[in-house]
Scaffold this active site. Structure first.
Site, PDB file in Angstrom:
ATOM      1  N   LYS A  76       4.507  12.415 -11.698  1.00 40.13           N
ATOM      2  CA  LYS A  76       3.560  11.325 -11.513  1.00 40.13           C
ATOM      3  C   LYS A  76       2.744  11.535 -10.259  1.00 40.13           C
ATOM      4  O   LYS A  76       3.329  11.848  -9.226  1.00 40.13           O
ATOM      5  CB  LYS A  76       4.361  10.026 -11.406  1.00 40.13           C
ATOM      6  CG  LYS A  76       3.566   8.806 -11.141  1.00 40.13           C
ATOM      7  CD  LYS A  76       4.487   7.654 -10.908  1.00 40.13           C
ATOM      8  CE  LYS A  76       3.622   6.460 -10.562  1.00 40.13           C
ATOM      9  NZ  LYS A  76       4.400   5.301 -10.263  1.00 40.13           N
ATOM     10  N   ARG A 100      -1.673  -1.122  -6.829  1.00 40.73           N
ATOM     11  CA  ARG A 100      -1.328  -1.962  -5.680  1.00 40.73           C
ATOM     12  C   ARG A 100      -1.897  -3.368  -5.868  1.00 40.73           C
ATOM     13  O   ARG A 100      -1.276  -4.351  -5.472  1.00 40.73           O
ATOM     14  CB  ARG A 100      -1.847  -1.325  -4.378  1.00 40.73           C
ATOM     15  CG  ARG A 100      -1.371   0.126  -4.196  1.00 40.73           C
ATOM     16  CD  ARG A 100      -0.174   0.245  -3.280  1.00 40.73           C
ATOM     17  NE  ARG A 100       0.507   1.517  -3.457  1.00 40.73           N
ATOM     18  CZ  ARG A 100       0.279   2.620  -2.739  1.00 40.73           C
ATOM     19  NH1 ARG A 100      -0.612   2.600  -1.773  1.00 40.73           N
ATOM     20  NH2 ARG A 100       0.955   3.727  -2.977  1.00 40.73           N
ATOM     21  N   LYS A 151       7.216  12.540  -7.603  1.00 43.90           N
ATOM     22  CA  LYS A 151       6.226  11.486  -7.441  1.00 43.90           C
ATOM     23  C   LYS A 151       5.465  11.740  -6.144  1.00 43.90           C
ATOM     24  O   LYS A 151       6.057  11.844  -5.073  1.00 43.90           O
ATOM     25  CB  LYS A 151       6.923  10.129  -7.397  1.00 43.90           C
ATOM     26  CG  LYS A 151       5.960   8.961  -7.271  1.00 43.90           C
ATOM     27  CD  LYS A 151       6.720   7.646  -7.360  1.00 43.90           C
ATOM     28  CE  LYS A 151       5.805   6.452  -7.245  1.00 43.90           C
ATOM     29  NZ  LYS A 151       6.552   5.195  -7.255  1.00 43.90           N
ATOM     30  N   GLU A 190      13.015  18.765  -6.657  1.00 41.15           N
ATOM     31  CA  GLU A 190      13.301  17.352  -6.939  1.00 41.15           C
ATOM     32  C   GLU A 190      13.793  17.171  -8.373  1.00 41.15           C
ATOM     33  O   GLU A 190      14.732  16.415  -8.629  1.00 41.15           O
ATOM     34  CB  GLU A 190      12.047  16.499  -6.712  1.00 41.15           C
ATOM     35  CG  GLU A 190      11.685  16.276  -5.251  1.00 41.15           C
ATOM     36  CD  GLU A 190      12.548  15.198  -4.590  1.00 41.15           C
ATOM     37  OE1 GLU A 190      13.503  14.718  -5.220  1.00 41.15           O
ATOM     38  OE2 GLU A 190      12.260  14.838  -3.429  1.00 41.15           O
TER      39      GLU A 190
HETATM   40  C1  PBG Z   1       6.608   1.973  -7.326  1.00 41.10           C
HETATM   41  C2  PBG Z   1       5.586   2.391  -8.318  1.00 41.10           C
HETATM   42  C3  PBG Z   1       4.221   2.648  -8.086  1.00 41.10           C
HETATM   43  C4  PBG Z   1       3.663   2.983  -9.315  1.00 41.10           C
HETATM   44  C5  PBG Z   1       4.681   2.922 -10.256  1.00 41.10           C
HETATM   45  N1  PBG Z   1       5.860   2.571  -9.616  1.00 41.10           N
HETATM   46  C6  PBG Z   1       3.418   2.477  -6.867  1.00 41.10           C
HETATM   47  C7  PBG Z   1       3.624   3.348  -5.706  1.00 41.10           C
HETATM   48  O1  PBG Z   1       4.466   4.220  -5.674  1.00 41.10           O
HETATM   49  O2  PBG Z   1       2.875   3.127  -4.746  1.00 41.10           O
HETATM   50  C8  PBG Z   1       2.233   3.361  -9.557  1.00 41.10           C
HETATM   51  C9  PBG Z   1       1.792   3.285 -10.985  1.00 41.10           C
HETATM   52  C10 PBG Z   1       0.335   3.393 -11.187  1.00 41.10           C
HETATM   53  O3  PBG Z   1      -0.452   3.669 -10.257  1.00 41.10           O
HETATM   54  O4  PBG Z   1      -0.081   3.189 -12.338  1.00 41.10           O
HETATM   55  N2  PBG Z   1       7.398   0.909  -7.827  1.00 41.10           N
END
Ligand code: PBG
Length: 325
Positions: free
Chosen positions: A249, A207, A197, A234
Site C-alpha cells: 500500500k 485523512r 505500507k 516486512e
Molecule cells: C491507518 C490507515 C490509513 C489508510 C488506511 N489505513 C491512513 C494512514 O496510514 O495514514 C489510508 C487509506 C487510503 O488512503 O485510502 N489506519
C-alpha cells in the site's frame, strides 16, 4: 510472402480473440470495499476530497454492505470514526466503540456472505492522530502500542470480524494479534497484514475521510518510498509472524513491490488502491480530462496484473457492476 513475418496484432484483431488470450481478469470477488462509519451521524456525510464516498451512519453502512454483497464483492474493510478521541484511542477497545458496533451490525446483516474485515489501528481513535500510543518524549511507543493492538484484536474478533487488518506498521504487530486471537479462542479469525505500507502523500484524502487530527507525518513507522528491499523484509516477517495475506500500500506507485512480494511469499497478496489514487481519477474525470469507467477498470486490471489477488478499492461495488455488464 507477407512481411513482417511476426504479426502480434493478429491476437488483437477482434474482441473475441482478445478475450481468448487475456492474461489477467478482474472479477467482483477480487475487490474489497473500504467503508467508513461515523459515530452519531444521522445522515451519510459526503467526503469532499473523495467524491462518491461517504461517512456512513450505522444504518446506511448496513445498506451499503448489502449492496456490495449483492454486487459480489469479495470483502468489506471497515473503518470507524468515533465522536470522542483521546490520547490512548480508548474507543478502539471499547466493545461499544463505533467500529465494534458497526462490525456487529454488518455481520448481523451479511453474515458469511462476504469477508468482513476490520482496520486494526489507532489513528482514527487518537486525538494526536498517530497509529500508536505516544511515549512522554512524543515518539510512538512500539511495544506499548502492541498491548493495545492485542486488546483491539479480541474486541474486533468478538464483534464477529472474519479478518483483521493491522495497519499501524508497528514491529511485531502480526505476531501479537495472532497470539491474542489464538489465546482468546479466535483461531479461525485471519490476519491481513499491511506488510509494506509507505509514508505516502496519496493517503491525503483518507485523512479527511476519518477526520484525522494528525500533525506531522508517520515516517518513523511507515516506509520510505525510496525503499524496495525493505518491503520484502516486512512481508517475510509478517508471513513468519502468521499473516494469512500480506498487503502492499499504496498500489499504483508500488506495483513493482506488488510483483516482487507476490514472487517472494507463499500467501496471497493484497494491494490497496488508496484514497489519493481514487481522487485523482475522480477529479480528472469530473473535468472531462479522462474517461472515468475505462480508467477505473484499467487501474484495477493493472493492480491485478502486477500480482495482487485482492484489491482494496473505493470503486468495489461500482466496478463489480461494470464487470458484470
Ligand atoms: C491507518 C490507515 C490509513 C489508510 C488506511 N489505513 C491512513 C494512514 O496510514 O495514514 C489510508 C487509506 C487510503 O488512503 O485510502 N489506519
Amino acid at each position: 510472402m507477407g512481411y513482417p513475418e511476426q504479426r502480434p496484432r493478429r491476437l488483437r484483431r477482434t474482441p473475441a480473440v482478445r478475450r481468448l488470450v487475456a492474461e489477467t481478469s478482474v472479477e467482483p470477488r477480487h475487490l474489497v470495499l473500504p467503508m467508513f462509519v461515523r459515530e452519531g451521524a444521522s445522515a451519510p456525510l459526503p467526503i469532499g476530497s473523495m467524491p462518491g464516498v461517504v461517512q456512513h451512519t450505522r444504518d446506511t453502512l448496513r445498506k451499503a454492505a448489502v449492496e456490495a454483497v449483492e454486487a459480489g464483492v469479495g470483502g468489506l474493510m471497515l473503518f470507524g470514526i468515533p465522536e470522542r478521541k483521546d490520547a490512548r484511542g480508548s474507543q478502539a477497545t471499547d466493545p461499544d466503540g463505533v467500529l465494534n458496533v458497526a462490525l456487529r451490525d454488518v455481520i448481523g446483516e451479511v453474515g458469511d456472505a462476504t469477508v468482513v474485515m476490520a482496520d486494526l489501528c489507532l489513528d482514527e481513535f487518537t486525538d494526536h492522530g498517530h497509529c500508536g500510543l505516544l511515549a512522554p518524549d512524543g515518539t510512538v511507543d512500539n511495544d506499548a502500542t502492541l498491548e493495545v493492538y492485542a486488546e483491539m484484536a479480541l474486541v474486533q474478533a468478538s464483534a464477529g470480524a472474519h479478518m483483521l487488518g493491522p495497519s499501524g506498521m508497528m514491529d511485531g504487530q502480526v505476531s501479537v494479534v495472532r497470539r491474542a486471537l489464538d489465546e482468546g479462542g479466535y483461531g479461525d479469525v485471519s490476519v491481513l497484514a499491511y506488510a509494506a505500507k509507505y509514508a505516502s502523500a496519496f493517503f491525503g484524502p483518507f485523512r479527511e475521510a476519518v477526520d484525522s487530527s494528525l500533525q506531522g507525518d508517520r515516517r518513523t513507522y511507515q516506509q520510505d518510498p525510496a525503499n524496495a528491499q525493505e518491503a520484502l523484509r516486512e512481508a517475510r516477517l509478517d508471513v513468519e509472524e502468521g499473516a494469512d495475506l500480506v498487503m502492499v500500500k499504496p498500489a499504483l506507485g508500488y506495483l513493482d513491490l506488488v510483483s516482487a512480494v507476490a514472487a517472494n511469499v507463499d500467501v496471497p497478496v493484497a494491494a490497496y488502491n488508496v484514497s489519493g489514487e481514487y481522487s485523482m481519477v475522480e477529479a480528472a474525470a469530473e473535468r472531462g480530462w479522462i474517461d472515468r469507467e475505462p480508467a477505473i477498470l484499467e487501474t484495477l486490471t493493472a493492480i491485478r496484473r502486477a500480482g495482487a489477488s485482492a484489491v482494496l478499492t473505493y470503486w468495489a461495488t461500482e466496478a463489480a457492476h461494470l464487470l458484470r455488464r
